[in-house]
Design a protein around this motif. Structure first.
Motif, short mmCIF file in Angstrom:
data_model
loop_
_atom_site.label_atom_id
_atom_site.label_comp_id
_atom_site.label_asym_id
_atom_site.label_seq_id
_atom_site.Cartn_x
_atom_site.Cartn_y
_atom_site.Cartn_z
N ASP A 124 0.82 -1.21 0.00
CA ASP A 124 0.00 0.00 0.00
C ASP A 124 0.86 1.27 0.00
O ASP A 124 1.94 1.30 0.60
CB ASP A 124 -0.90 -0.03 1.24
N GLU A 125 0.36 2.32 -0.66
CA GLU A 125 1.07 3.60 -0.71
C GLU A 125 1.37 4.14 0.69
O GLU A 125 2.43 4.67 0.94
CB GLU A 125 0.23 4.65 -1.47
N GLN A 126 0.42 3.99 1.61
CA GLN A 126 0.61 4.52 2.97
C GLN A 126 1.63 3.70 3.75
O GLN A 126 2.37 4.24 4.56
CB GLN A 126 -0.72 4.57 3.71
N THR A 127 1.68 2.40 3.50
CA THR A 127 2.67 1.56 4.17
C THR A 127 4.08 1.91 3.69
O THR A 127 5.01 2.03 4.49
CB THR A 127 2.41 0.07 3.90
N LEU A 128 4.20 2.10 2.40
CA LEU A 128 5.50 2.45 1.81
C LEU A 128 5.61 3.98 1.75
O LEU A 128 5.81 4.56 0.69
CB LEU A 128 5.63 1.85 0.40
N ALA A 129 5.46 4.60 2.88
CA ALA A 129 5.39 6.07 2.98
C ALA A 129 6.75 6.69 2.69
O ALA A 129 7.54 6.96 3.58
CB ALA A 129 4.90 6.47 4.37
N MET A 130 7.00 6.87 1.40
CA MET A 130 8.23 7.50 0.95
C MET A 130 7.85 8.62 -0.01
O MET A 130 6.94 8.45 -0.83
CB MET A 130 9.12 6.49 0.22
N SER A 131 8.52 9.74 0.09
CA SER A 131 8.16 10.86 -0.77
C SER A 131 8.60 10.63 -2.22
O SER A 131 7.97 11.14 -3.14
CB SER A 131 8.77 12.16 -0.24
N ASP A 132 9.64 9.86 -2.43
CA ASP A 132 10.14 9.58 -3.77
C ASP A 132 9.34 8.44 -4.39
O ASP A 132 9.43 7.28 -3.95
CB ASP A 132 11.63 9.21 -3.70
#
Length: 155
Positions: A124-132
């Motif tokens: 999930d996008e929120q789990t992989l919370a990276m700005s890049d």
């Protein structure tokens, strides 16, 4: 009520044409004329919605007598499914493509609903919370490769 996009409508139409048969041949221009869209819209739908990760093989022949053959594949066993999905992962993986892979694993009964939901949470996008964005897609590709390889060796 949610309005369907033209891509959704074209996908639904192609799946209905495919119906119960394992293979269908279509002409890109005829489908484009039918929906009053440019042929590249048909290419987009086929490229994004009829992938090996979703259980389809696509063969395209260009030119005057050109066609697109869409074949629904039924993979023989878990290892075949996992190998096919692994081949579809490059260095980057979008959340949408990873989700399609996990849905295929669930539909093919390789994973349970609970396992699939856990996998969805992992990519999930929120789990992989990276700005890049590219770093996130690289990490997601790595996580999916590790998960699929681990599934190959679980009984």
């Amino acid at each position: 009520m949610e309005e369907k996009s033209m891509s959704d409508i074209i996908e639904q139409y192609l799946k209905s044409v495919l119906g119960e048969s394992p293979t269908v041949e279509i002409r890109r221009s005829e489908i484009a004329d039918h929906f009053d869209v440019v042929p590249s819209q048909i290419n987009y739908v086929i490229k994004t919605r009829f992938t090996p990760q979703r259980g389809y093989l696509v063969e395209s022949k260009r030119g005057g007598g050109g066609y697109i053959r869409i074949e629904r594949v039924s993979l023989l066993d878990d290892v075949d499914i996992l190998d096919t999905l692994l081949k579809g992962i490059g260095d980057l993986l979008t959340e949408r493509d990873a989700t399609a892979m996990i849905q295929t694993l669930y539909q093919e009964k390789v994973v349970t609903k609970r396992e699939g939901n856990l996998m969805l949470m992992m990519i999930d996008e929120q789990t992989l919370a990276m700005s890049d964005r590219y770093a996130r897609q690289r990490l997601r590709a790595h996580v999916m490769k590790m998960l699929l390889n681990r599934l190959r060796y679980e009984g």
